[in-house]
Design a protein around this motif. Structure first.
Motif, PDB file in Angstrom:
ATOM      1  N   LYS A 191       0.841  -1.195   0.000  1.00  0.00           N
ATOM      2  CA  LYS A 191       0.000   0.000   0.000  1.00  0.00           C
ATOM      3  C   LYS A 191       0.879   1.249   0.000  1.00  0.00           C
ATOM      4  O   LYS A 191       1.919   1.279   0.652  1.00  0.00           O
ATOM      5  CB  LYS A 191      -0.906   0.025   1.236  1.00  0.00           C
ATOM      6  CG  LYS A 191      -1.943  -1.085   1.270  1.00  0.00           C
ATOM      7  CD  LYS A 191      -2.802  -0.965   2.516  1.00  0.00           C
ATOM      8  CE  LYS A 191      -3.858  -2.056   2.566  1.00  0.00           C
ATOM      9  NZ  LYS A 191      -4.704  -1.960   3.781  1.00  0.00           N
ATOM     10  N   PRO A 192       0.476   2.289  -0.709  1.00  0.00           N
ATOM     11  CA  PRO A 192       1.258   3.531  -0.698  1.00  0.00           C
ATOM     12  C   PRO A 192       1.181   4.208   0.666  1.00  0.00           C
ATOM     13  O   PRO A 192       0.202   4.041   1.413  1.00  0.00           O
ATOM     14  CB  PRO A 192       0.582   4.379  -1.778  1.00  0.00           C
ATOM     15  CG  PRO A 192      -0.818   3.841  -1.864  1.00  0.00           C
ATOM     16  CD  PRO A 192      -0.705   2.375  -1.587  1.00  0.00           C
ATOM     17  N   ARG A 193       2.199   4.943   0.988  1.00  0.00           N
ATOM     18  CA  ARG A 193       2.217   5.678   2.247  1.00  0.00           C
ATOM     19  C   ARG A 193       1.204   6.813   2.200  1.00  0.00           C
ATOM     20  O   ARG A 193       0.920   7.364   1.136  1.00  0.00           O
ATOM     21  CB  ARG A 193       3.611   6.253   2.481  1.00  0.00           C
ATOM     22  CG  ARG A 193       3.853   6.720   3.918  1.00  0.00           C
ATOM     23  CD  ARG A 193       5.276   7.228   4.055  1.00  0.00           C
ATOM     24  NE  ARG A 193       5.696   7.267   5.452  1.00  0.00           N
ATOM     25  CZ  ARG A 193       6.886   7.700   5.853  1.00  0.00           C
ATOM     26  NH1 ARG A 193       7.762   8.118   4.958  1.00  0.00           N
ATOM     27  NH2 ARG A 193       7.202   7.698   7.127  1.00  0.00           N
ATOM     28  N   ARG A 194       0.663   7.172   3.349  1.00  0.00           N
ATOM     29  CA  ARG A 194      -0.284   8.285   3.416  1.00  0.00           C
ATOM     30  C   ARG A 194       0.368   9.575   2.958  1.00  0.00           C
ATOM     31  O   ARG A 194       1.565   9.776   3.115  1.00  0.00           O
ATOM     32  CB  ARG A 194      -0.757   8.458   4.858  1.00  0.00           C
ATOM     33  CG  ARG A 194      -1.529   7.283   5.433  1.00  0.00           C
ATOM     34  CD  ARG A 194      -1.583   7.376   6.944  1.00  0.00           C
ATOM     35  NE  ARG A 194      -0.243   7.377   7.505  1.00  0.00           N
ATOM     36  CZ  ARG A 194       0.092   7.982   8.644  1.00  0.00           C
ATOM     37  NH1 ARG A 194      -0.818   8.656   9.324  1.00  0.00           N
ATOM     38  NH2 ARG A 194       1.328   7.929   9.095  1.00  0.00           N
ATOM     39  N   ALA A 195      -0.420  10.456   2.381  1.00  0.00           N
ATOM     40  CA  ALA A 195       0.119  11.728   1.895  1.00  0.00           C
ATOM     41  C   ALA A 195       0.445  12.678   3.043  1.00  0.00           C
ATOM     42  O   ALA A 195       1.343  13.519   2.931  1.00  0.00           O
ATOM     43  CB  ALA A 195      -0.877  12.386   0.949  1.00  0.00           C
ATOM     44  N   VAL A 196      -0.272  12.533   4.156  1.00  0.00           N
ATOM     45  CA  VAL A 196      -0.091  13.409   5.310  1.00  0.00           C
ATOM     46  C   VAL A 196      -0.186  12.569   6.577  1.00  0.00           C
ATOM     47  O   VAL A 196      -1.043  11.680   6.682  1.00  0.00           O
ATOM     48  CB  VAL A 196      -1.179  14.518   5.333  1.00  0.00           C
ATOM     49  CG1 VAL A 196      -1.008  15.417   6.545  1.00  0.00           C
ATOM     50  CG2 VAL A 196      -1.135  15.332   4.052  1.00  0.00           C
ATOM     51  N   ASN A 197       0.685  12.834   7.550  1.00  0.00           N
ATOM     52  CA  ASN A 197       0.604  12.081   8.805  1.00  0.00           C
ATOM     53  C   ASN A 197      -0.298  12.783   9.815  1.00  0.00           C
ATOM     54  O   ASN A 197      -0.947  13.779   9.500  1.00  0.00           O
ATOM     55  CB  ASN A 197       2.009  11.831   9.375  1.00  0.00           C
ATOM     56  CG  ASN A 197       2.683  13.100   9.873  1.00  0.00           C
ATOM     57  OD1 ASN A 197       2.093  14.179   9.913  1.00  0.00           O
ATOM     58  ND2 ASN A 197       3.943  12.976  10.253  1.00  0.00           N
ATOM     59  N   ALA A 198      -0.333  12.255  11.039  1.00  0.00           N
ATOM     60  CA  ALA A 198      -1.258  12.787  12.049  1.00  0.00           C
ATOM     61  C   ALA A 198      -0.943  14.225  12.435  1.00  0.00           C
ATOM     62  O   ALA A 198      -1.818  14.947  12.924  1.00  0.00           O
ATOM     63  CB  ALA A 198      -1.220  11.899  13.292  1.00  0.00           C
ATOM     64  N   ASN A 199       0.309  14.645  12.209  1.00  0.00           N
ATOM     65  CA  ASN A 199       0.690  16.018  12.535  1.00  0.00           C
ATOM     66  C   ASN A 199       0.508  16.969  11.355  1.00  0.00           C
ATOM     67  O   ASN A 199       0.892  18.141  11.446  1.00  0.00           O
ATOM     68  CB  ASN A 199       2.154  16.052  12.990  1.00  0.00           C
ATOM     69  CG  ASN A 199       2.360  15.331  14.299  1.00  0.00           C
ATOM     70  OD1 ASN A 199       1.507  15.367  15.184  1.00  0.00           O
ATOM     71  ND2 ASN A 199       3.496  14.659  14.435  1.00  0.00           N
TER      72      ASN A 199
END
Length: 209
Positions: A15-23
């Motif tokens: 799966k591709p990494r998320r474009a934005v993290n929790a921060n």
């Protein structure tokens, strides 16, 4: 099926990494198998102006983050599909290059030296340390930092260990092995898992003497 083909098949299904993290950040470094968990790039000290090599660079996201902080990055991965994705995502960043190669082959052939070498669930976990670590040390500048992470010993179960699929080592074993291959100030820590998870992450850091 060759080792490269096996890893390429695995990479295609990832799966591709998320474009934005929790921060809300668009680039970040993650040492563990869990999202938004564990230490950040401070493990490596200041990286601006330093030459960084990642062995098992995957989609390039961790290395790209270090380049945005001023590092020069070279990512090496055995799976061709990883290089393709990494170039598509991060090829626009100056000072960042990706190459498809097996780790020991790359280290044996390159004449580059590096200030930082990292492996996040990467080559250090999958290649025999007596072969790989001597090659890594030969390409590191004195005082450089080697840092890598993998699952704690035994967390994969006896079958994985018996099959030799990964090179699990205890903290004392890593200290002995790294010291024997020209590293010092070896620090091994266990990052506890987030709430509700059972398996943590082992993080190892050492200096090239």
């Amino acid at each position: 099926m060759s080792l490269a083909e096996s890893w390429d098949r695995y990479a295609v299904g990832s799966k591709p990494r998320r474009a934005v993290n929790a921060n809300g950040e668009t680039t970040w470094l993650n040492w563990t198998q869990y999202a938004d968990h564990g230490p950040n790039e401070s493990v490596l000290g200041p990286v601006a102006g330093r030459r960084v090599l990642e062995l098992g660079s995957g989609s390039g996201s961790n290395l790209a983050h270090l380049v945005t902080l001023g590092a020069t990055g070279r990512g090496v991965d055995i799976a061709p599909a990883r290089e393709t994705v990494a170039r598509e995502c991060w090829g626009h960043l100056p000072g960042l290059e990706f190459r498809t190669a097996e780790a020991t082959t790359f280290l044996s052939e390159t004449d580059e030296t590096f200030d930082v070498v990292l492996s996040i669930f990467g080559a250090v976990w999958f290649v025999g340390p007596d072969t790989l670590l001597s090659l890594i040390r030969s390409r590191m500048a004195p005082g450089g930092i080697l840092a890598f992470s993998h699952l704690p010993p035994g967390s994969q179960g006896p079958k994985a260990a018996e099959a030799g699929l990964r090179h699990d080592r205890t903290p004392d074993e890593w200290k002995r092995i790294l010291t024997g291959h020209g590293f010092s100030d070896v620090r091994v820590s266990l990052i506890e898992p987030p709430e509700g998870k059972a398996v943590g992450t082992m993080l190892v850091r050492a200096l090239a003497t």
